[in-house]
Design a protein around this motif. Structure first.
Motif, mmCIF file in Angstrom:
data_model
loop_
_atom_site.group_PDB
_atom_site.id
_atom_site.type_symbol
_atom_site.label_atom_id
_atom_site.label_comp_id
_atom_site.label_asym_id
_atom_site.label_seq_id
_atom_site.Cartn_x
_atom_site.Cartn_y
_atom_site.Cartn_z
ATOM 1 N N ASP A 79 -13.482 -18.181 -18.971
ATOM 2 C CA ASP A 79 -13.183 -16.979 -18.190
ATOM 3 C C ASP A 79 -12.425 -15.959 -19.025
ATOM 4 N N ARG A 80 -11.486 -16.408 -19.835
ATOM 5 C CA ARG A 80 -10.710 -15.501 -20.679
ATOM 6 C C ARG A 80 -11.598 -14.849 -21.731
ATOM 7 N N LEU A 81 -12.502 -15.607 -22.339
ATOM 8 C CA LEU A 81 -13.405 -15.049 -23.352
ATOM 9 C C LEU A 81 -14.335 -14.007 -22.738
ATOM 10 N N VAL A 82 -14.872 -14.302 -21.554
ATOM 11 C CA VAL A 82 -15.741 -13.347 -20.872
ATOM 12 C C VAL A 82 -14.968 -12.066 -20.577
ATOM 13 N N GLU A 83 -13.754 -12.229 -20.091
ATOM 14 C CA GLU A 83 -12.912 -11.076 -19.768
ATOM 15 C C GLU A 83 -12.674 -10.204 -21.005
ATOM 16 N N ASN A 84 -12.371 -10.811 -22.129
ATOM 17 C CA ASN A 84 -12.083 -10.061 -23.349
ATOM 18 C C ASN A 84 -13.331 -9.551 -24.058
ATOM 19 N N SER A 85 -14.473 -10.112 -23.756
ATOM 20 C CA SER A 85 -15.718 -9.663 -24.375
ATOM 21 C C SER A 85 -16.261 -8.401 -23.720
ATOM 22 N N LYS A 86 -15.833 -8.121 -22.506
ATOM 23 C CA LYS A 86 -16.235 -6.920 -21.773
ATOM 24 C C LYS A 86 -17.747 -6.743 -21.740
ATOM 25 N N GLY A 87 -18.448 -7.841 -21.467
ATOM 26 C CA GLY A 87 -19.889 -7.795 -21.332
ATOM 27 C C GLY A 87 -20.665 -7.799 -22.640
ATOM 28 N N ARG A 88 -19.970 -7.796 -23.767
ATOM 29 C CA ARG A 88 -20.649 -7.812 -25.063
ATOM 30 C C ARG A 88 -20.785 -9.243 -25.544
ATOM 31 N N ARG A 89 -21.751 -9.489 -26.408
ATOM 32 C CA ARG A 89 -21.966 -10.825 -26.963
ATOM 33 C C ARG A 89 -20.837 -11.150 -27.946
ATOM 34 N N ALA A 90 -20.137 -12.229 -27.699
ATOM 35 C CA ALA A 90 -19.010 -12.636 -28.550
ATOM 36 C C ALA A 90 -19.492 -13.423 -29.754
ATOM 37 N N ARG A 91 -18.756 -13.313 -30.837
ATOM 38 C CA ARG A 91 -18.998 -14.092 -32.055
ATOM 39 C C ARG A 91 -17.765 -14.975 -32.272
ATOM 40 N N PHE A 92 -18.009 -16.180 -32.787
ATOM 41 C CA PHE A 92 -16.933 -17.130 -32.993
ATOM 42 C C PHE A 92 -16.870 -17.551 -34.454
#
Length: 104
Positions: A79-92
């Motif tokens: 949930d925190r990652l989704v929140e901080n990604s703001k709808g963009r595809r995250a990279r790890f």
């Protein structure tokens, strides 16, 4: 695109036999600033552990039984990652991809 630096600590060398006991995610923003976005401690999922691995985290096996249920920690992390990604595809990224990612 958001980049997250991921780090985990475990009580042994492989998942399943051993447990991930800490998970941290740091968001690296476009200006290169770091923002700690998540840190969770997870209760063990197996009976096996290596004292040497726990020594790295300066914790005891008894301490780890007081940590949160892994399902709740992982859901909170997601949930925190989704929140901080703001709808963009995250990279790890990770300092030890092979170790950290096999647990995550």
């Amino acid at each position: 695109m958001p980049w997250f630096m991921i780090d985990i600590e475990a009580d042994g060398p492989i998942p399943g036999d051993y447990s991930m006991i800490e998970l941290g995610a740091v968001l690296i923003d476009p200006e290169g600033k770091l923002d700690i976005t998540f840190h969770g401690k997870l209760r063990p999922i197996s009976d096996k552990y290596m004292k040497e691995a726990l020594n790295v985290t300066l914790t005891s096996r008894a301490d780890t039984f007081g940590y949160d249920h892994p399902k709740h920690v992982m859901e909170k992390d997601f949930d925190r990652l989704v929140e901080n990604s703001k709808g963009r595809r995250a990279r790890f990224i990770s300092d030890n991809n092979g170790f950290d990612w096999m647990f995550v």
